[in-house]
Design a protein around this motif. Structure first.
Motif, PDB file in Angstrom:
ATOM      1  N   LEU A 112       0.967  -1.407  -0.149  1.00  0.00           N
ATOM      2  CA  LEU A 112       0.309  -0.334   0.008  1.00  0.00           C
ATOM      3  C   LEU A 112       0.324   1.125   0.253  1.00  0.00           C
ATOM      4  N   ASP A 113       0.499   2.423  -1.508  1.00  0.00           N
ATOM      5  CA  ASP A 113       1.022   3.712  -1.126  1.00  0.00           C
ATOM      6  C   ASP A 113       0.656   4.349   0.156  1.00  0.00           C
ATOM      7  N   VAL A 114       0.842   5.215   0.003  1.00  0.00           N
ATOM      8  CA  VAL A 114       0.304   6.818   0.720  1.00  0.00           C
ATOM      9  C   VAL A 114      -0.958   6.957  -0.190  1.00  0.00           C
ATOM     10  N   ASP A 115      -2.336   6.738   1.048  1.00  0.00           N
ATOM     11  CA  ASP A 115      -3.296   7.097  -0.294  1.00  0.00           C
ATOM     12  C   ASP A 115      -3.987   6.136  -0.890  1.00  0.00           C
ATOM     13  N   GLU A 116      -3.119   4.808  -0.672  1.00  0.00           N
ATOM     14  CA  GLU A 116      -4.024   3.975  -1.799  1.00  0.00           C
ATOM     15  C   GLU A 116      -4.438   2.836  -0.905  1.00  0.00           C
ATOM     16  N   SER A 117      -5.815   2.225  -1.601  1.00  0.00           N
ATOM     17  CA  SER A 117      -6.501   0.741  -0.799  1.00  0.00           C
ATOM     18  C   SER A 117      -6.440  -0.362  -1.317  1.00  0.00           C
ATOM     19  N   ALA A 118      -6.112  -1.183  -0.834  1.00  0.00           N
ATOM     20  CA  ALA A 118      -6.731  -2.623  -1.778  1.00  0.00           C
ATOM     21  C   ALA A 118      -7.998  -3.039  -1.380  1.00  0.00           C
ATOM     22  N   SER A 119      -8.852  -3.869  -1.751  1.00  0.00           N
ATOM     23  CA  SER A 119      -9.761  -4.757  -1.328  1.00  0.00           C
ATOM     24  C   SER A 119      -9.500  -6.383  -2.255  1.00  0.00           C
ATOM     25  N   PHE A 120     -10.563  -7.563  -0.914  1.00  0.00           N
ATOM     26  CA  PHE A 120     -10.438  -8.713  -1.576  1.00  0.00           C
ATOM     27  C   PHE A 120     -11.498  -9.243  -0.893  1.00  0.00           C
ATOM     28  N   THR A 121     -12.255 -10.192  -2.200  1.00  0.00           N
ATOM     29  CA  THR A 121     -13.375 -10.854  -1.665  1.00  0.00           C
ATOM     30  C   THR A 121     -13.769 -11.762  -1.275  1.00  0.00           C
ATOM     31  N   TYR A 122     -14.713 -12.744  -0.453  1.00  0.00           N
ATOM     32  CA  TYR A 122     -14.847 -14.162  -0.419  1.00  0.00           C
ATOM     33  C   TYR A 122     -16.471 -14.056   0.060  1.00  0.00           C
ATOM     34  N   THR A 123     -16.457 -16.190  -0.521  1.00  0.00           N
ATOM     35  CA  THR A 123     -17.857 -15.736  -0.152  1.00  0.00           C
ATOM     36  C   THR A 123     -18.276 -16.176   1.183  1.00  0.00           C
ATOM     37  N   ILE A 124     -18.894 -17.105   1.793  1.00  0.00           N
ATOM     38  CA  ILE A 124     -19.828 -17.397   2.766  1.00  0.00           C
ATOM     39  C   ILE A 124     -20.862 -18.048   2.440  1.00  0.00           C
ATOM     40  N   THR A 125     -21.524 -18.636   3.069  1.00  0.00           N
ATOM     41  CA  THR A 125     -23.002 -19.507   3.359  1.00  0.00           C
ATOM     42  C   THR A 125     -23.403 -18.845   4.575  1.00  0.00           C
ATOM     43  N   ALA A 126     -24.718 -18.604   4.664  1.00  0.00           N
ATOM     44  CA  ALA A 126     -25.375 -18.041   5.122  1.00  0.00           C
ATOM     45  C   ALA A 126     -26.375 -18.818   6.072  1.00  0.00           C
ATOM     46  N   ARG A 127     -26.686 -18.808   7.473  1.00  0.00           N
ATOM     47  CA  ARG A 127     -26.981 -20.027   8.125  1.00  0.00           C
ATOM     48  C   ARG A 127     -28.156 -19.103   9.250  1.00  0.00           C
ATOM     49  N   ARG A 128     -29.353 -19.612   8.877  1.00  0.00           N
ATOM     50  CA  ARG A 128     -30.602 -18.744   9.974  1.00  0.00           C
ATOM     51  C   ARG A 128     -29.961 -18.672  11.218  1.00  0.00           C
ATOM     52  N   GLY A 129     -30.399 -17.158  11.800  1.00  0.00           N
ATOM     53  CA  GLY A 129     -29.934 -16.743  12.802  1.00  0.00           C
ATOM     54  C   GLY A 129     -28.530 -15.305  12.526  1.00  0.00           C
ATOM     55  N   GLU A 130     -28.871 -14.595  14.024  1.00  0.00           N
ATOM     56  CA  GLU A 130     -27.363 -13.229  13.975  1.00  0.00           C
ATOM     57  C   GLU A 130     -25.665 -14.196  14.269  1.00  0.00           C
ATOM     58  N   HIS A 131     -25.579 -13.298  12.838  1.00  0.00           N
ATOM     59  CA  HIS A 131     -22.952 -13.976  12.946  1.00  0.00           C
ATOM     60  C   HIS A 131     -23.031 -12.440  13.296  1.00  0.00           C
ATOM     61  N   ALA A 132     -21.590 -12.593  14.285  1.00  0.00           N
ATOM     62  CA  ALA A 132     -21.242 -11.088  14.256  1.00  0.00           C
ATOM     63  C   ALA A 132     -19.750 -11.492  14.095  1.00  0.00           C
TER      64      ALA A 132
END
Length: 443
Positions: A112-132
């Protein structure tokens, strides 16, 4: 919690001291020169020490309120807000314990250079309920890898996979009163609507200053107003037909949907009324505190009480107090003759005179004949925003039932171009059918 580690920070100094001492004792110039190399390495280590990073980390979920078993895309973005170049940044996201990663990885490395940003993505499978989500761990290392800075970031994110409550997004056909439905008009609000030419009466807070800096022209930002909607829940009560013995019939499903939607719409400050097709019984829309009770009593009196049965439901667990008068599905023969309009009247015209012109219509119908499809189309042609909620009570046990199921599917497909359709399989919660339909409308 932050921690600074120096894995090899003193290697150069130790090499210089040992080589220098050996070179002096033995008088070996070559060995003594190794000490110079060690000093240079030590100086490089000191110059390349890792700074304390200033990072901003965000996490986004899509969708934010998934259904059980649905794939959720998690996107984590890290930004370097400091004044130093970060040559080695490694991140481990805090995936909820009960959820499984099905694609991609919650681990990521970048520079990361100054004022630079980077992103990454992954996928999860939802289950019933609230998940923190848990803490996100970040490790920054210097150019040589000899020193690192380790810290954790708490990003408050919760995945809500609950299908207990009904909610229905309404089209922008609204009343002048304030509410929660996004109107097709500009005014006071929070969602961006449009940019127009500046007028002298516009407040300074609504001026688009970024546009002014670029073009030296004044412009005003308009926001989308949120208003209350007037909604009439129209229940098709002509077909008390069930797919199998001892199962709830089509009228009970439609009544149940109307009651649940009435409660949900009233909680969002809308005006809600009810009507019955084809008896033309009508309850005018209202938004006061007891309107939900009025709707339930109205439907009980006009539908539930007349045939001697009443169904209640929590999720999909039904308790039917009296199934007398229920007919099981026999195919399409004779439906209109048995349950059609009495005395040759025209219930559509009668209801049109009763329902306010500005009202939206939520039509709860099993869609077992062309008359039901015509009702939805006619009210849409009259200028009402129509949403069709249709429980599927057809089956495939007999040739007649199979034919009716195919005909119903054709009616559903035909109506999608004219009205919003919620195609509800009664073996799943109504809330799940609503969420699936709304995702299709917003796509």
């Amino acid at each position: 919690m932050s921690e600074r580690l120096n894995a090899r920070g003193d290697i150069g100094i130790w090499v210089a001291l040992v080589a220098g001492a050996v070179g002096v004792v033995t008088g070996n110039t070559a060995v003594f020169m190794v000490a110079v190399v060690g000093l240079v390495y030590a100086a490089y280590e000191a110059a390349a020490s890792v700074p304390e990073p200033e990072l901003t980390i965000t996490r986004a979920l899509a969708p934010e309120t998934p259904l059980p078993g649905q794939e959720v895309e998690v996107t984590v973005t890290v930004r370097n807000d400091g004044l130093d170049y970060l040559p080695d940044v490694r991140i481990v996201d805090g995936v909820p314990d009960r959820l499984r990663v099905t694609e991609g990885s919650p681990r990521f490395g970048t520079t990361l250079d100054v004022d630079e940003s980077a992103s990454f993505t992954y996928t999860i499978t939802a289950r019933r309920g609230e998940h923190a989500f848990g803490e996100t761990t970040v490790v920054c290392r210097n150019l040589t890898g000899g020193a690192e800075y380790r810290t954790t970031a708490e990003i408050e994110t919760e995945l809500d996979c609950s299908t207990d409550a009904e909610r229905l997004d309404m089209p922008p056909q609204t009343l002048p009163q304030s509410g929660r439905v996004q109107a097709d008009a500009a005014g006071e609000g929070v969602a961006f609507y449009a940019i127009r030419e500046y007028q002298s009466s516009d407040p300074m807070s609504r001026i688009d200053w970024n546009r002014f800096a670029r073009t030296n022209e004044l412009a005003t930002v308009e926001f989308q107003e949120t208003k209350a909607a007037s909604v009439v829940l129209l229940v098709d009560a002509r077909h008390p037909i069930a797919a199998e013995p001892r199962a709830p019939n089509a009228v009970q499903y439609c009544t149940y949907a109307a009651e649940r939607l009435a409660t949900a719409l009233l909680e969002e400050e809308n005006h809600v009324g009810a009507a019955v097709f084809d008896s033309c019984a009508y309850l005018r829309p209202s938004a006061d505190r007891v309107q939900a009770r009025r709707v339930r009593e109205f439907l009980l009196e006009e539908i539930g009480g007349s045939d001697g049965y009443r169904a209640t439901a929590e999720g999909t667990d039904w308790s039917v107090s009296d199934m007398s008068g229920q007919r099981f599905f026999e195919g399409i023969d004779g439906i209109e003759q048995r349950y059609g309009v009495a005395d040759g009247g025209n219930p559509i015209k009668t209801l049109k005179r009763s329902i306010p012109s500005e009202a939206q219509i939520v039509f709860c119908s099993p869609l077992l004949d062309d008359t039901a499809a015509d009702v939805a189309k006619r009210f849409a042609a009259y200028g009402h925003a129509v949403t069709l909620v249709t429980p599927d009570v057809t089956g495939s046990e007999t040739p007649g039932a199979t034919l009716e199921s195919l005909d119903r599917d054709d009616r559903v497909d035909d109506l999608r171009s004219a009205v919003r359709v919620v195609d509800w399989e009664p073996d799943q919660p109504l809330s799940k059918a609503l969420l699936q339909a709304m995702e299709g409308w917003s796509a």
